[in-house]
Design a protein around this motif. Structure first.
Motif, PDB file in Angstrom:
ATOM      1  N   TYR A  37      10.798 -16.684 -51.295  1.00 38.58           N
ATOM      2  CA  TYR A  37      11.919 -15.807 -50.972  1.00 38.58           C
ATOM      3  C   TYR A  37      11.678 -15.202 -49.592  1.00 38.58           C
ATOM      4  N   GLN A  39      12.812 -12.016 -46.962  1.00 41.51           N
ATOM      5  CA  GLN A  39      13.419 -10.690 -46.861  1.00 41.51           C
ATOM      6  C   GLN A  39      13.483 -10.295 -45.388  1.00 41.51           C
ATOM      7  N   SER A  42      15.732  -5.038 -43.154  1.00 41.27           N
ATOM      8  CA  SER A  42      16.925  -4.295 -43.570  1.00 41.27           C
ATOM      9  C   SER A  42      18.011  -5.179 -44.165  1.00 41.27           C
ATOM     10  N   ARG A  43      17.624  -6.328 -44.655  1.00 46.50           N
ATOM     11  CA  ARG A  43      18.617  -7.213 -45.274  1.00 46.50           C
ATOM     12  C   ARG A  43      18.129  -7.683 -46.629  1.00 46.50           C
ATOM     13  N   GLN A  44      19.044  -8.258 -47.374  1.00 41.20           N
ATOM     14  CA  GLN A  44      18.733  -8.626 -48.753  1.00 41.20           C
ATOM     15  C   GLN A  44      17.803  -9.823 -48.847  1.00 41.20           C
ATOM     16  N   MET A  45      17.007  -9.846 -49.874  1.00 40.52           N
ATOM     17  CA  MET A  45      16.098 -10.939 -50.159  1.00 40.52           C
ATOM     18  C   MET A  45      16.905 -12.162 -50.596  1.00 40.52           C
ATOM     19  N   LEU A  47      16.686 -16.571 -51.567  1.00 34.83           N
ATOM     20  CA  LEU A  47      15.840 -17.700 -51.917  1.00 34.83           C
ATOM     21  C   LEU A  47      15.800 -18.696 -50.762  1.00 34.83           C
ATOM     22  N   PHE A  91       7.962 -13.955 -49.469  1.00 38.02           N
ATOM     23  CA  PHE A  91       7.284 -13.753 -50.739  1.00 38.02           C
ATOM     24  C   PHE A  91       7.231 -15.060 -51.517  1.00 38.02           C
ATOM     25  N   PHE A 105       5.504 -12.027 -58.236  1.00 38.82           N
ATOM     26  CA  PHE A 105       5.518 -12.145 -56.788  1.00 38.82           C
ATOM     27  C   PHE A 105       4.134 -11.947 -56.191  1.00 38.82           C
ATOM     28  N   THR A 107       2.030 -10.676 -52.604  1.00 35.63           N
ATOM     29  CA  THR A 107       2.127  -9.427 -51.836  1.00 35.63           C
ATOM     30  C   THR A 107       2.909  -9.582 -50.538  1.00 35.63           C
TER      31      THR A 107
END
Lengths: 115, 114
Positions: A37, A39, A42-45, A47, A91, A105, A107
């Motif tokens: 994933y 990230q 400041s934005r969404q995670m 896939l 991640f 997940f 780290t």
């Protein structure tokens, strides 16, 4: 219990170059699923790519590919032709086939891309 | 496109306050999840839910509770906020029949407990 380890807290790459992010995991299960994933700041995670353990062929999605080594329990992500927009936290995640859809997940690895 | 929204991007609360974090998804997903994200620790699962009124403890449920009265909404409740609950909270949802097993994440709520 399953665990996921990302040993590189930070990585950097120059634009247009290739970078590999490492992930190892520990499990006694023979069938499972692995994910990367992304990230962005400041934005969404979202896939990036996934791999089923029963498939020997490594998954690819455009510039993203994985090197899945089942015996070594290793699942690295290769980003080719890196772009500034690839800068993000990445991640690695493990999903058991048990069907409860829980993810474990790592780290995370912060990737910086330099022009 | 799946949309997962969270009620606040940033929240500042006092120790001892009761805090509600709301998550809404618009794709009729059965599964919903609450994670907290801390530097160096990654994402850790707090609670998840497979259906309305159902909830399961994740890896770190202590100090939290959840509510799922409607399929699209999953609330995380901090009964009495403490400073060690200062963190980024991420909500996610997924569809039982999705062959990709993708979890869709909200933008996160950054909570500061003073």
């Amino acid at each position: 219990a399953q665990t996921v380890t990302q040993s590189q807290p930070e990585m950097s790459v120059q634009e247009a170059e290739t970078v590999t992010l490492s992930c190892t995991y520990d499990t006694s299960e023979s069938d499972y699923y692995l994910f990367w994933y992304k990230q962005p700041p400041s934005r969404q995670m979202i896939l990036v790519i996934r791999q089923e353990a029963y498939k020997q062929q490594n998954a690819t999605e455009n510039r993203f590919s994985v090197n899945f080594q089942k015996a070594a329990k290793s699942f690295s992500l290769k980003i080719s032709d890196s772009q500034l927009g690839d800068a993000a936290m990445y991640f690695c995640a493990y999903r058991s086939p048990a069907g409860d859809d829980k993810l474990i997940f790592g780290t995370g690895t912060r990737l910086q891309v330099f022009p | 496109d799946v949309k997962v929204t969270q009620s606040s991007r940033y929240l500042v609360k006092r120790t001892g306050e009761k805090v509600f974090l709301e998550c809404v998804q618009d794709m009729d997903h059965e599964n919903m999840f609450w994670y907290r994200q801390d530097p160096g620790l990654g994402l850790r699962l707090i609670y998840f839910s497979y259906d309305v009124k159902m909830k399961e403890k994740g890896d770190i449920p202590e100090g939290y509770s959840v509510s799922r009265e409607k399929k699209e909404r999953f609330s995380l409740i901090l009964e009495s906020a403490s400073t060690n609950q200062t963190s980024m909270y991420l909500c996610a949802s997924s569809l039982n029949t999705d062959p990709q097993w993708t979890q869709y994440f909200g933008p996160g709520t950054r909570l500061l407990v003073l």
